[in-house]
Each structure stands twice: as C-alpha cells, then as structure tokens.
Design an enzyme around this catalytic site. Structure first.
Site, PDB file in Angstrom:
ATOM      1  N   ASP A   1      22.481  35.706  47.558  1.00  0.00           N
ATOM      2  CA  ASP A   1      21.964  35.704  46.183  1.00  0.00           C
ATOM      3  C   ASP A   1      22.322  34.332  45.586  1.00  0.00           C
ATOM      4  O   ASP A   1      23.188  33.624  46.117  1.00  0.00           O
ATOM      5  CB  ASP A   1      22.637  36.862  45.420  1.00  0.00           C
ATOM      6  CG  ASP A   1      22.483  36.748  43.931  1.00  0.00           C
ATOM      7  OD1 ASP A   1      21.347  36.553  43.480  1.00  0.00           O
ATOM      8  OD2 ASP A   1      23.505  36.845  43.208  1.00  0.00           O
ATOM      9  N   TYR A   2      21.694  33.975  44.482  1.00  0.00           N
ATOM     10  CA  TYR A   2      21.968  32.647  43.912  1.00  0.00           C
ATOM     11  C   TYR A   2      22.933  32.718  42.711  1.00  0.00           C
ATOM     12  O   TYR A   2      24.124  32.464  42.859  1.00  0.00           O
ATOM     13  CB  TYR A   2      20.639  31.967  43.532  1.00  0.00           C
ATOM     14  CG  TYR A   2      20.837  30.584  42.975  1.00  0.00           C
ATOM     15  CD1 TYR A   2      21.302  29.550  43.787  1.00  0.00           C
ATOM     16  CD2 TYR A   2      20.589  30.310  41.626  1.00  0.00           C
ATOM     17  CE1 TYR A   2      21.517  28.277  43.271  1.00  0.00           C
ATOM     18  CE2 TYR A   2      20.801  29.034  41.110  1.00  0.00           C
ATOM     19  CZ  TYR A   2      21.259  28.028  41.934  1.00  0.00           C
ATOM     20  OH  TYR A   2      21.481  26.782  41.428  1.00  0.00           O
TER      21      TYR A   2
ATOM     22  N   ASP B   1      54.299  54.329  24.031  1.00  0.00           N
ATOM     23  CA  ASP B   1      54.178  53.884  22.644  1.00  0.00           C
ATOM     24  C   ASP B   1      54.400  52.402  22.328  1.00  0.00           C
ATOM     25  O   ASP B   1      54.799  51.612  23.165  1.00  0.00           O
ATOM     26  CB  ASP B   1      55.060  54.757  21.759  1.00  0.00           C
ATOM     27  CG  ASP B   1      54.291  55.197  20.516  1.00  0.00           C
ATOM     28  OD1 ASP B   1      53.133  54.791  20.363  1.00  0.00           O
ATOM     29  OD2 ASP B   1      54.856  55.934  19.704  1.00  0.00           O
TER      30      ASP B   1
END
Ligand code: GDG
Length: 726
Positions: free
Chosen positions: A496-497, A139
């Site tokens: 990947d680029y 809580d």
C-alpha cells in the site's frame, strides 16, 4: 498471578498503645468488593497506613504487623500529606473534578509533592510485583502511577478506577498539568469510571489535550491500546438489606423511632463537603416548610454530617453556614414536641446508621456533583421490603441506575420542595413498587460484581494484548519471514502507499516518496524473482507521476485500475455514475466541516476529513452516511468507511479483487502484502494462510503480523539484504 490493589489509604486504622501497635480493619465497600475476588487468592494491598513515623524500628514493626494481611505500607511525612493529600488532591483535583473551579488553590509545591508521592508508591510496588502480576490503582490520588509502573515493571497488567467525576474537557483544560495527568493514566490497560458521561469526558480530554485517536472505548496510544469503560460501583447488598434482621439494629431502630416521635423523617447522610449540596438541601427544606405550613410539626429532616477537614478554612466556613441555617430554621419553626431539623455533626457506628436508614421515611440526597454516591444505594437496600422513597440529585452517578427515585436538579430549590411534596403524597403502593424495582437493580449490581467485572475485563484485555503482542514482528518472526523470502523462487509483494510507504500527512499532495524509498523499491524490483505492486487508493495519474520510471506494477483506486507492462487496464467494467445528488451531498458536508475536502476519482468519490475536528467530523460522518443510504442503494453503490475518509464506489472493486487477480496470474511461493488502512484488510482477507500479511501501524484480525512503527522501508531493506534487522 498476584493481584495488587494500590490506593491512597490502606483499609485499616493503625493506633499506638503501650504494648505496641493496634490494627483495626475498616470494612468499606471497596475492601468488601475486593475481598470477593475468588479468582485471585493471592491478593495484596499497598497504601498509606494513616500513621506518621520517622523511626525505622517502628516502621519495621508496622510492616511486620501488616504483612499478615498482605498489606504493604507506604510511609508518608506530615509535609507530604499536607502538600500531596490536602494540597494537590483536595485543593486542586477534588474541586476541579466536582466543577468547583473557583475553589482551586494552586501552589507549585503541591504538584512537586504529588509526583514525589506517586513515585514512592511506585517504589514500593516495584519491590513486590513480578512479571505476570496484575495491579489495580484506585482513584485520583494516584493518577501518575499507571505510567510509572509501566515504565518500571515489565509485563504487568494495570487497571485504574476513578471514583469521582471526570469533568468535561472545558473544565479539565484549566489544569496546568493536564497533559502529565493524562499521560500518567494512559499507562493503564483499562481505565474505569462510574458512568458513561465521565468516560466520554475522559476520551474527549485525551483527544483534545494529547491528540489521541480513539475507536469507541479504545484509545490508541503509541503501540498500545488503552481500554476505557463504565463500571458503576455497587454496595454490599445483602449486608444492607439484611441489616434490620440483626437484633441489635432492630433494637436501635425501635429506640430511634420512639425518640424522634411519630412524625415523618427525611434523612440525609454526608461527609462535610461543598460538593454535597448541604446548603441547597437546607434551603429547599426551609422553602418546603415556609410554603406548606400543614406539614410543620409533621416532617423532620434528620441530617447526619460526618466531620471532615473542618480545620481547612473553606470547610470551616461551610460548617458555620450549616450551623447558622439550622439554628435559624429550628429557631423559626420548632415547637415543644417537634424540631424541623435534627442535626448530628458526627459519624454513627454501622448498626446505628442502618437503623437510621431503616426508620427514615425518605432519603434526601442532593449532591451538586458526586462520582456515584453510595448512601443513596444503601438507603434503598436498608429499607428491606418497606416502602420509603429516595429523592436523588441528577448530578450523582447513582442517578443513572436509580431511575425510580424522584430525580431532582439540586440547584433548583423549588424542585427540592416539589420533590418533598411528591414523596409525601405518593401512595404506599407506588413507593413500594418503585423501591422494589431499585432494590432489584442493586441486588444484581453489587460491589462484588463491580470488582469482578473490572478484574475480568482486565484479564481479557491482558489476553488480547498477549495475542496482539505475538503479532508484532520481533527478531524471531522476522528471521522466519526472511528465511522464507530467501528460499523463495517466485515472489509477489503488494505494498500500500499512504500510511505504509510514506507517513499520513495533512495534505495528501505532500506525501511524496523520498530518495530512500525510491532506492529501496528499485532494489526490490530489480530482483528477477520479485513481482512488486503498489496498490493504492490514489488515482493512476498520481502513481504514474512518481513510479513510472521504476519496474513496478501499479494498482490505482483500490484495484479498479491496474498497470502491467507499461499499460493501464480496468479491473471491473462498471462505470461509476457521476451522480449529482451524491456529489452535492459530499460538497455540502465538506462546506460545513472546516478542514475537510472531496475528491472525485474515476471509480469513486471521497470525502476526506483527516484535518477536521474529530467531534464535528464524527457528527458529519453519521449525517452523511444517513443521507447517502438511499441514493447509494438506488445506484448500487457501496459506502466505505476508511481511515478518516468516506468513499462511495462501485461494488465489486476492492484491493482484495486485485490481489486475487495478481495471485492467480502465476505460481508464487512467497506472497507478502503490507498495508495500514481498512481498505487493505480486503487483500489480507483473500490471501492464503501462509502469506506474509503485515498490518502497518496497528494490529488487524486478518493480518498475521504487525509492524507497529512506520518503518516499512527499514523492514524491506533488512529483508532483501544479507544483514539482519536490529
Ligand atoms: C467516593 C466518591 C463514590 C457515611 N457516614 C457514615 C458512614 N458513611 C459511609 C456510607 C457510605 C460511605 O461512607 C460514603 O460513600 P459515598 O459514595 O457517599 O462517598 P465516598 O466513599 O466518600 O467517596 C463517591 C465513592 O467514592 C465510591 O466510588 O460513590 O462519589 O466521592 O458507604 O455508608 N458509615 C458509618 N457511619 C457514618 O456516620 N458507619
């Protein structure tokens, strides 16, 4: 593995007598649910014991007294309780979360003390917790604790449950400490709410305040994933259902029934609080008596209000108003043998409460906001197999489950009147049918199930996190990769680029390679053993512009084109149809979504929405996919969801196809692929098991490793130079 529950209060009362301290357990729902966690025999509870003491000897005595139960006290001073509990918790968070914005009272010392007390709880936990343990924070009083625990204690799982509503972002944003609170909660592995609405509000707040991305119920936070879910809390069903079988409860029920007389009883039970809609209920009941004189003398409201904080002005005011309204109602309508309202400003022992529930013909539960509301559930169960009927506010979390109740908007007092009439006129058979249906739900969704569901999900998240952690490239895995690299004779390296070699930026034209990246790629490519490929979604023109001077191979538009020995080739010969309808749909979507744009490539069309509002972009994304289905099926095109893009492309072209072509062209004894996007999964997927597949920035099922921070350049440099990675 030990389980530690941490809540504001320990589930007991500590009293002082001449012979020492007395400990009285309070068996609330939470304690019952947690007590049922058979998978965790080693259970502990940390919390405030509810007693003040500055005396070290006394504190030691209390600690020892509580240790038998595995309870560990956090001692707080009266000032701390004043500023943390009465202050920040009850004068700031409580009104805010219950949509009583104007009731907020703000003092800067409240926030100071809130932080201080959360740290005290963390100090106590740090003394007790060991690596591998599990913590469940309860809580809104302890919203900073998850992050404090994560920073302080290594290798623990942290859960947090929010028992009250989590408000819409529009309200939450007014909190000066909104960012600190959210960061505090994000220390948890799993955050639970009673309903999906609260969960939705929370995820929206993390996006709008902290700018965090999420994927359904998972929020991405640094190198971690925080899971958010709805766990509706139930009751101890058997206890309430069987209560009337206890002779002492039955005796009380008979006694009460006799004393109340023979008229219909409408029961309400709440703590004194403005969120409970007590005044609205009284107004609704008053309207009912005014407009329906035939029920005068026949129906009474039995109103139990449990005293709470009546020394605080706002609560004292509410109490005065309740007293006045009841006085006026009773004064106006009472007769010698009938009172419209029986008012009890006190709590009842459990047996008496059960007896009241059982004899009440109806329960009228009208909170203006309530996290769950257990009273509604307890009433339905305690009726045993008898009809009864529940009138329930739609603003209570319980309304999501108890759909067979008469659901009302508590702000509409006419509706309260109508609901009372509906309940009074409802045939016995229908009441029984509806109550039985609700009891069936409650008997399954018990508090034990709630506690078990939450902790099991926390355990499974822990297992997922461990598996994910094992994918992170650390010193050990790095040395193995490096060793393999050094021993290899022929290497294929596909990179990947965007998002892998350069960071993702708002304007793609600004994502250009810097000197350091160019030097690294040059070094990598000059090694005669290496074949280095940049495989990107970008078009050939862009790749040529930046990389044609290096001895690299290029693959553009997700492998549709590839460049080898200085010449571009086409991987698949299907021409992308320049379809007007699709272009028009994309253009319209871009026009309606500020910050988004379209890109037309040779083999695909793309809608980019990285810079758009997340909520709007998600809506448009769904609309666009729906609209694209038919034309794309007709033209044999594929709809692909990427990282903040929708791409429409010819089928049969992806980075996996290009990776397969590259691998089959030669015999490589070292294959490595690095990528961050969904489109890179295609190449991870086709690679052999011993390939070094690395997901950058997150974790992937298909990639063997992950590099969580974008430090690809540093990684490649460490791989190719004799020195080792830090
Ligand atoms: C929070 C959220 C959420 C009440 N009067 C007497 C008495 N009670 C017991 C009831 C019930 C409990 O107190 C009240 O439960 P609620 O759910 O209504 O509210 P809280 O526990 O105060 O507050 C709430 C809950 O947490 C759980 O997550 O539902 O929305 O505000 O169990 O039986 N018990 C006895 N005598 C009374 O006079 N013995």
């Amino acid at each position: 593995m030990a389980l530690f529950i941490i809540s504001n209060r320990l589930p007991l009362k500590v009293g002082k007598s001449e012979d020492g301290f007395i400990y009285e357990r309070s068996e609330g729902g939470l304690a019952t649910g947690l007590g049922s966690l058979q998978d965790f025999p080693d259970r502990h509870w940390i919390g405030w014991p509810g007693i003040y003491s500055d005396d070290n000897q006394e504190r030691l005595e209390i600690c020892n007294g509580l240790l038998k139960e595995n309870f560990h006290p956090v001692f707080l001073s009266e000032e701390q309780i004043q500023d943390y509990y009465e202050g920040y918790n009850n004068s700031m968070i409580w009104p805010l979360c219950h949509y009583f914005y104007t009731y907020i009272q703000y003092e800067s010392r409240f926030w100071e003390t809130y932080q201080e007390v959360n740290r005290l709880f963390c100090d106590e936990a740090a003394k007790l917790l060991k690596p591998g343990d599990m913590v469940w924070v309860q809580d809104y009083q302890l919203m900073l604790l998850p992050a404090m625990l994560r920073e302080r204690i290594e290798d623990i799982s942290i859960g947090y449950f929010h028992h009250i509503p989590f408000p819409s972002y529009e309200l939450f944003r007014v909190l000066p400490e909104r960012a600190e609170i959210l960061k505090g909660l994000m220390g948890a592995d799993l955050i639970g709410f009673h309903t999906h609405d609260y969960m939705r509000h929370f995820i929206s707040a993390t996006y709008r305040v902290l700018g965090l991305d999420s994927d359904l119920d998972e929020i991405h936070y640094g190198d971690r994933i925080v899971h958010v879910d709805a766990f509706p809390m139930g009751i101890n069903y058997d206890l309430h259902y069987s209560a009337i079988l206890d002779p002492s409860v039955l005796k009380k029920a008979k006694e009460f029934r006799k004393n109340f007389g023979n008229h219909k009883l409408v029961l309400s039970v709440d703590r004194l609080d403005y969120s409970k809609g007590i005044l609205h209920r009284l107004k609704g009941f008053s309207l009912f008596l005014e407009n329906n004189p035939e029920y005068r003398g026949k129906v009474s409201l039995v109103m139990v209000v449990v005293p709470s904080r009546d020394s605080v002005e706002r609560y004292a005011d509410l109490k005065t108003k309740i007293d006045e309204m009841i006085g006026s109602l009773n004064g106006m309508y009472s007769s010698l043998n009938w009172s419209p309202v029986y008012y009890f400003y006190r709590g009842f022992p459990f047996e008496e409460l059960m007896a009241l529930y059982h004899i009440a013909n109806y329960a009228l539960v009208t909170p203006l906001r309530d996290g769950m509301n257990l009273v509604a559930k307890e009433y339905v169960a305690a009726k045993h197999d008898e009809p009864g009927m529940l009138i329930l506010s739609e603003m209570a979390g319980a309304a999501n489950e108890l759909k067979d109740a008469i659901i009302i908007n508590p702000n509409d007092i006419d509706e309260i009147e109508r609901a009372l009439l509906e309940a009074l006129k409802m045939p016995e058979e229908e009441k029984k049918k509806r109550m039985d249906k609700m009891r069936k739900i409650l008997s399954k969704q018990t508090v034990n199930k709630w506690a078990n569901d939450f902790t099991s999900e926390l355990v499974s998240i822990k297992n997922i996190n461990t598996a994910l952690k094992n994918k992170k490239i650390g010193p050990d895995s790095f040395f193995k990769i490096k060793e393999k690299y050094q021993n290899a004779k022929k290497r294929l390296i596909i990179l990947d680029y965007d998002g892998t070699l350069v960071p993702l930026v708002k304007k793609p034209e600004l994502a250009i390679p810097d000197r350091q990246l160019m030097d690294t790629l040059k070094l990598l490519a000059t090694d005669q053993k290496n074949k280095v490929v940049i495989s990107s979604g970008r078009d050939a023109e862009f790749l040529d512009k930046w990389f044609s001077d290096l001895d690299l191979n290029l693959a553009a538009e997700h492998g549709a084109f590839y460049k080898e020995n200085g010449k571009w080739h086409e991987n698949v010969r299907t021409k992308f149809p320049a379809d007007e309808e699709i272009l028009d749909l994309l253009q319209k979507t871009a026009d309606k979504t500020p910050g988004s744009r379209i890109e037309v490539k040779k083999t695909s069309m793309v809608w980019h929405f990285r810079n758009s509002d997340k909520w709007l972009a998600e809506l448009r994304e769904k609309q666009l996919i729906n609209a694209l289905m038919i034309p794309c099926a007709r033209l044999g095109l594929q709809i692909m969801r990427g990282n903040k893009v929708i791409e429409i492309k010819t089928t049969g072209v992806d980075k996996g196809v290009e990776a397969t072509r590259l691998m089959s062209a030669d015999n490589y004894d070292f294959v490595m692929a690095m990528g961050d996007d969904i489109t890179d999964e295609d190449m991870f997927h086709v690679m052999p098991d011993d390939a070094i597949t690395i997901k950058v920035g997150s974790i992937s099922d298909h990639a063997r490793f992950s590099l969580l921070q974008l430090n690809t350049v540093k990684f490649i440099n460490s791989l190719i130079t004799p020195e080792t990675i830090a």
